[in-house]
Write a protein that holds these residues in place. Sequence first.
Motif, PDB file in Angstrom:
ATOM      1  N   PHE B   4       0.874  -1.182   0.000  1.00 12.64           N
ATOM      2  CA  PHE B   4       0.000   0.000   0.000  1.00 12.64           C
ATOM      3  C   PHE B   4       0.906   1.226   0.000  1.00 12.64           C
ATOM      4  O   PHE B   4       2.086   1.136   0.334  1.00 12.64           O
ATOM      5  CB  PHE B   4      -0.965  -0.003   1.192  1.00 12.64           C
ATOM      6  N   GLU B   5       0.338   2.349  -0.385  1.00 14.85           N
ATOM      7  CA  GLU B   5       1.152   3.557  -0.491  1.00 14.85           C
ATOM      8  C   GLU B   5       0.925   4.460   0.707  1.00 14.85           C
ATOM      9  O   GLU B   5      -0.109   4.385   1.370  1.00 14.85           O
ATOM     10  CB  GLU B   5       0.808   4.283  -1.794  1.00 14.85           C
ATOM     11  N   PHE B   6       1.899   5.275   0.984  1.00 13.42           N
ATOM     12  CA  PHE B   6       1.797   6.188   2.130  1.00 13.42           C
ATOM     13  C   PHE B   6       2.684   7.388   1.855  1.00 13.42           C
ATOM     14  O   PHE B   6       3.566   7.348   0.995  1.00 13.42           O
ATOM     15  CB  PHE B   6       2.222   5.478   3.425  1.00 13.42           C
ATOM     16  N   GLU B   7       2.449   8.446   2.592  1.00 10.69           N
ATOM     17  CA  GLU B   7       3.273   9.647   2.488  1.00 10.69           C
ATOM     18  C   GLU B   7       4.505   9.495   3.369  1.00 10.69           C
ATOM     19  O   GLU B   7       4.510   8.711   4.325  1.00 10.69           O
ATOM     20  CB  GLU B   7       2.467  10.881   2.960  1.00 10.69           C
ATOM     21  N   HIS B   8       5.516  10.241   3.056  1.00 15.07           N
ATOM     22  CA  HIS B   8       6.726  10.209   3.875  1.00 15.07           C
ATOM     23  C   HIS B   8       7.352  11.586   3.874  1.00 15.07           C
ATOM     24  O   HIS B   8       7.394  12.263   2.846  1.00 15.07           O
ATOM     25  CB  HIS B   8       7.718   9.199   3.301  1.00 15.07           C
ATOM     26  N   GLU B   9       7.803  12.006   5.025  1.00 17.99           N
ATOM     27  CA  GLU B   9       8.596  13.243   5.097  1.00 17.99           C
ATOM     28  C   GLU B   9       9.636  13.060   6.176  1.00 17.99           C
ATOM     29  O   GLU B   9       9.476  12.231   7.081  1.00 17.99           O
ATOM     30  CB  GLU B   9       7.692  14.436   5.407  1.00 17.99           C
ATOM     31  N   ASN B  10      10.698  13.839   6.086  1.00 13.29           N
ATOM     32  CA  ASN B  10      11.724  13.780   7.119  1.00 13.29           C
ATOM     33  C   ASN B  10      11.607  14.988   8.034  1.00 13.29           C
ATOM     34  O   ASN B  10      11.422  16.110   7.568  1.00 13.29           O
ATOM     35  CB  ASN B  10      13.116  13.777   6.481  1.00 13.29           C
ATOM     36  N   ALA B  11      11.711  14.731   9.311  1.00 13.31           N
ATOM     37  CA  ALA B  11      11.751  15.833  10.270  1.00 13.31           C
ATOM     38  C   ALA B  11      13.212  16.194  10.513  1.00 13.31           C
ATOM     39  O   ALA B  11      14.092  15.327  10.416  1.00 13.31           O
ATOM     40  CB  ALA B  11      11.087  15.409  11.574  1.00 13.31           C
ATOM     41  N   THR B  12      13.449  17.464  10.814  1.00 13.67           N
ATOM     42  CA  THR B  12      14.834  17.875  11.064  1.00 13.67           C
ATOM     43  C   THR B  12      15.115  18.013  12.551  1.00 13.67           C
ATOM     44  O   THR B  12      16.259  18.146  12.968  1.00 13.67           O
ATOM     45  CB  THR B  12      15.159  19.201  10.358  1.00 13.67           C
ATOM     46  N   SER B  13      14.050  18.028  13.351  1.00 13.07           N
ATOM     47  CA  SER B  13      14.269  18.020  14.803  1.00 13.07           C
ATOM     48  C   SER B  13      13.152  17.213  15.447  1.00 13.07           C
ATOM     49  O   SER B  13      12.084  17.018  14.845  1.00 13.07           O
ATOM     50  CB  SER B  13      14.239  19.453  15.357  1.00 13.07           C
ATOM     51  N   ALA B  14      13.423  16.758  16.647  1.00 14.80           N
ATOM     52  CA  ALA B  14      12.425  15.956  17.367  1.00 14.80           C
ATOM     53  C   ALA B  14      11.167  16.785  17.606  1.00 14.80           C
ATOM     54  O   ALA B  14      10.049  16.286  17.472  1.00 14.80           O
ATOM     55  CB  ALA B  14      13.014  15.458  18.685  1.00 14.80           C
ATOM     56  N   GLU B  15      11.369  18.041  17.947  1.00 13.93           N
ATOM     57  CA  GLU B  15      10.214  18.913  18.217  1.00 13.93           C
ATOM     58  C   GLU B  15       9.343  19.046  16.972  1.00 13.93           C
ATOM     59  O   GLU B  15       8.119  18.972  17.032  1.00 13.93           O
ATOM     60  CB  GLU B  15      10.695  20.302  18.690  1.00 13.93           C
ATOM     61  N   GLU B  16      10.028  19.215  15.833  1.00 14.58           N
ATOM     62  CA  GLU B  16       9.283  19.335  14.579  1.00 14.58           C
ATOM     63  C   GLU B  16       8.503  18.040  14.303  1.00 14.58           C
ATOM     64  O   GLU B  16       7.349  18.076  13.882  1.00 14.58           O
ATOM     65  CB  GLU B  16      10.265  19.600  13.419  1.00 14.58           C
ATOM     66  N   ALA B  17       9.147  16.918  14.571  1.00 13.18           N
ATOM     67  CA  ALA B  17       8.487  15.636  14.323  1.00 13.18           C
ATOM     68  C   ALA B  17       7.217  15.527  15.154  1.00 13.18           C
ATOM     69  O   ALA B  17       6.160  15.118  14.663  1.00 13.18           O
ATOM     70  CB  ALA B  17       9.451  14.481  14.641  1.00 13.18           C
ATOM     71  N   VAL B  18       7.313  15.905  16.414  1.00  9.55           N
ATOM     72  CA  VAL B  18       6.155  15.819  17.302  1.00  9.55           C
ATOM     73  C   VAL B  18       5.064  16.767  16.806  1.00  9.55           C
ATOM     74  O   VAL B  18       3.882  16.395  16.735  1.00  9.55           O
ATOM     75  CB  VAL B  18       6.581  16.155  18.750  1.00  9.55           C
ATOM     76  N   THR B  19       5.470  17.970  16.416  1.00  6.03           N
ATOM     77  CA  THR B  19       4.491  18.939  15.899  1.00  6.03           C
ATOM     78  C   THR B  19       3.801  18.393  14.655  1.00  6.03           C
ATOM     79  O   THR B  19       2.578  18.449  14.526  1.00  6.03           O
ATOM     80  CB  THR B  19       5.208  20.268  15.538  1.00  6.03           C
ATOM     81  N   ARG B  20       4.599  17.846  13.749  1.00  5.24           N
ATOM     82  CA  ARG B  20       4.028  17.329  12.503  1.00  5.24           C
ATOM     83  C   ARG B  20       3.025  16.205  12.785  1.00  5.24           C
ATOM     84  O   ARG B  20       2.004  16.100  12.125  1.00  5.24           O
ATOM     85  CB  ARG B  20       5.143  16.804  11.578  1.00  5.24           C
ATOM     86  N   LEU B  21       3.330  15.386  13.763  1.00  2.00           N
ATOM     87  CA  LEU B  21       2.432  14.270  14.051  1.00  2.00           C
ATOM     88  C   LEU B  21       1.058  14.773  14.490  1.00  2.00           C
ATOM     89  O   LEU B  21       0.049  14.118  14.262  1.00  2.00           O
ATOM     90  CB  LEU B  21       3.042  13.326  15.087  1.00  2.00           C
TER      91      LEU B  21
END
Lengths: 786, 333, 182
Positions: B4-21
């Motif tokens: 199945f397909e899914f989106e992917h992006e890279n976070a540059t900081s842990a804080e950004e990753a949490v925000t994006r989630l």
Amino acid sequence: MSDLKFIGQNMRRKDGPDKVSGKAVYSQDVKLPGMLVGRVLRSPHPHARILRIDTAKARALPGVKAIITHADTIGVRHGFVETPRYPADQDVLAKDKVAHVGEEIAAVAAIDEITAQKALELIEVEYEILPAVFDAEEAMQPGAPEIRAKHPKVLENLANIAGKTETEWGDVEAGFAEADYVREDRFENQLRTHGYLEPQVTLAHWESDKLNVWTSSMGTFIKRAKLSRTLGLPYSQVRIHKTYVGGTFGGKIDLYSHEYCAARLSMLTGRPVRITANRDEIFSAYRHSQTLTIELKTGVRKDGTILAQRVRIINNAGAHRGSGVVVIFLAWGFIMGPYRIPNLKYEGYAVYTNHTTRAPQRGHGAPKVRFAIESQLDMIADHLGIDPVTIRLRNARGPWEELPNKDNTHEAGLLDCIKEVAAKSDYLNKWRHGRQQPDPTSTIRRGIGMGVTTYMSGTLIYPNGSGVIVKLNDDGSVIVLTGALDVGQGAETVITQIVAEELSIGMDDIKLIASDTDTTPQDIGAWISGMTYVTGNATRQAASNAREKILKVASQEMGVPVEYLGVENKSVFNVADSQQRMTYAQVFSASVAKHRGDTIVGEGFWRTMRDEPTHPSLATTKGRWTENYAFSAQVAEVEVDIETGEARLVKAYTLHDCGFPVNPGLIKGQVDGQVSMALGQAFMEEVMTKKGYTLNPTWLDYRMPLIHNMAASEDAEVITEQYRVGKPYRTKEVGEGLVSGVLAGIANAIYDATGVRMTSAPFTPEKILAGLRKLEREKAKELVSQ
Amino acid sequence: MILFEFEHENATSAEEAVTRLHEIETETRFLAGGTDLIPNMRIGIAKPAHLVGLGRILREPMTVDGEGWLKVDALTRLAEIEHSDLVTSAAPLLAASAHTVAGNQIRQRATLGGNLCQETRCLYLNQKHDFQFVEPCYKRGGDCCYPFPKNKKEVCWSVYMSDIAPALMAAGAEVTVLGAGGPVRMSIDHLFSGDGLRPLTLNLGEMIRYVHVPPMGKDSAWGYHKSTVRGGLEFGMAVMALTFRLDADRESCKDARIAIGAVNEGPVRLSKTEAAMQGQRLNKKSLTELAEMASAEVNPLPHHGFSKPHLRDNIRVYLRRAMEAALARAQQA
Amino acid sequence: MLDSPEKTTSSVLRARPKPRLVTLSINGEPHEVVVRPHIMLLEVIRDHVGLTGTKDGCESGTCGACTVLLDGKPVLACITLAVECDGMNVQTIEGLSEGGQLSDLQEAFLDQAATQCGFCTPGVIMSSKALLDSNPKPTVPEIKKALEGNLCRCTGYNSIVDAILQYSGQGVKPLMRKDGAP
């Protein structure tokens, strides 16, 4: 022998450079433009009637190019065995009912994997669930759910009998009556898988009325035969191409549904179609080994001489006959081969159950049979106070013995194998040492055990022979055409060694074209353990034939009689005057010029047991089985932790009579690999199932040996045959028979270490601990009663 | 291959990753080493629509602070941990346990945080469901339990098989969890719910940011054992980790911590056995009795073909051996 | 719970993710591939770039046949997303014999007959190379630890260990010999 330059030498693998550099092309690596992805719809039920299949929704999905069900086939069945007694019983796609989880129902071809997967999910199948049965002994009971009608010639009131082998000689009851000691035991074996690293994969391309196929297999000619018949095509319209093969171990012989489906889908779409089985599918829908249950009654004299043996084997054959009716024949052979049994009664049943269909697996029943026989022999020896070496020597067959089926043991080296393996392993000094003088500061007990085996080296089965062509090039180098398939065992290397020896030409000057059904002669393929003997002799003959032509031309050109000519380094020379010589290149030119364009092509053919019309009877064992018995005696040294029950193989010793070792280095590789398979079978491997479903269809949970588990392995050959240039030879089997003695040896060594007798494989810590506790309880009881 | 397909992006900081989630509306998962998540996506037991990759976040070097606490960025790869001299000296249990995880290739990619956040396992779950066990079980959001058909809907006896979690538990480690509200530090014991359906207490969008391991005193002892059939590669049939301190007499035990992994829905502390060890003089006899007690205290789920009695047998022997090794090491020091 | 029914539905209905450009250096050659996020590094190496020496044995990270070096570290290409490797160096088995000349490590595998069917061999050699790059004279336990994630069904592993010992000059002599015209 000393003048042999290539034969008997550890020549590096011909296919080695391709394999270590990533250049070797496996079926998985072949890709064609416009290729579609095929996938197979499989049964989610162990036993069910198919009431309706509706593919309309799936067909409507964009990107789906074709869908096939049984209705799209010509209805021709296939089977591992296809004889009047055992007609084919397997449909390429299920007709009306499914009899095991994962049985193939439909197949799709689509533009990519995701589309193919979605299409499978859109196929509607309506089932009527049928009662299922999984245990062979339950399935045999009258009144058990009927998977297939029982074999009409088996008259007993039993259900689901796929086949039976029955034979006897002497008078067993009289033998038991005469015996000083009689015992009966039962041995059970787990379900194991082959564990080939390359998944099953097939690419098929229907182009210009010709079907081209690349498939991971054990023999291209047998694949061609089965595909042609099930597709209704003449053989000449099907071409199976050569690819390297990433392991088989018995699991890629016969026809598999996905091979048919890839071909049929390509014929319907006109595009190449590739079907790759994923590892989960291979574990839960494809064929595993045979699980034999062995009931063994043996009577002996006080001195350990076997007088009579009654053997009853029940094979859980799964949903189709598969090789299940062959293994019950072979099991008899593995019983009667090594030891003299004056009175024997043998019955083997292959029983349909709702498990997946079974395939041969390296040794095809021998490891299980020898585990039983060798374990019981040790139990008998223990009772009689005889050591394991003596009882084996007392019963082992010697050279030139005629077997009950009129086969002959020929130059059998079994007695030497037993004596030498005992000496090499210092058997009798180590035996009983672990148990009688255990180190009180350690929980580790060391034990030693022995196992003996006989194995056939080629037998009569499709296509019963091999042809080889050796062509000289105008520069004096050589092309060999052979149908033999190198599945890792070293076929290409051995064939090249033989040609190099016969023509006295470097191995780098020999190129092989192999296992392509359109361009190479027919060959049996990489199974039934006859490659070096059957294809090897065909190769020798083809090379000899080319050499005769070379010498004839050279003789005329040089004015020297053929008897005075020798060959070395791509030239012919005068033995009396080695300055007088002609290169093969010159010979080639002369032959073309003066022999009506003859480019010097040698032909060779070989068939084992040339005078036998056909294979032995699977029903009665009558008829010749093989003319070449390989013999071996193996010793296992194990360590058992009596606190945890964990056991491991520390070292294996293999002494085997393999005739003449064409390439001892490759033989060592076969030995080591079989030692590893034996220890996997002994300690860790088991396909766990529940109601026909596979519980551990992954390599994390199906535990094949890792590098951590490797055991020291020492091997030596008892050389009973010679190789002479230009003469037929008898090499013997080395690729299958050597799992058995190690497995049996491990079981006996565990007993030697702990006093715990293993009667079912695998030998898990849980079973060993249970055995140790039982011994403790018995000891405690004894103390109380004293 | 994931079907199945899914989106992917890279976070540059842990804080950004949490925000994006929190920002992304579809089901989103963090992707660290991927050695657990990707195979689970392959067999369709995880089907996120979006992955936020953590691989590009600059990893902080491991440090030991003034009080001797080792601080490890949870994105540190296991291979780095097992081969680190710093970890081997400051937190030997962590190094020893990281060394036993899977195979080398997995340890090169897998991260410490990812190892702790791995899914629970069960033979019926960890396979494709194209034609076997097709109906989803409780864990897959469905309505049955294949191995334990009598289980009620809220009960899933899948097994949490991290090799490292019991080691960190026995070491008294803490974790910093980063969520929308910022970092929160807590005992690792609080990370595990004991619920096979949702084995971790982390909420949506929370990630383990750091692991903190307290110093081992000179009087401290540690032991670790992972039981396998083959001595490597596979998940453990049982994992045992323990620490204790020796009194001045170099024989009496205090502050024992024993954690057992791979046999329940989460790693478990053996509090009864730990209490019995307090003040106990450790010798062959007492360790045998304590291991006996531990084996009775632990209540293993039968899993991966191993029966409950056999798991108890295994733990009884190997826990004792691990305790003996711990004692010998501490007494030699 | 792993996935609730609602989430499954939404995942079917969502729009297709856009492909993206991934730049890799493979055996020193720059390669640009356009992939959707679900594509594995293994598919890029084998299907997009066409280097089929790296094998697909289980597609689930359990057999080691797909082992390649990613920035020098051995990883399983079958469970590594291609998008996660953007800008990284990949070494595959083909990179060991540039110009057709086998490396000494590959020669050692031939000398010990440490390849049979050959399907595990590329992965085994890449794991061995990673070990030897950082540890030129590994002990047998170190070899076992480095190769525990590579399954081989043919050899029983003995010849593989011997090949590494031979290559690293630890007293193991070649078992097999090269062709030499008589």
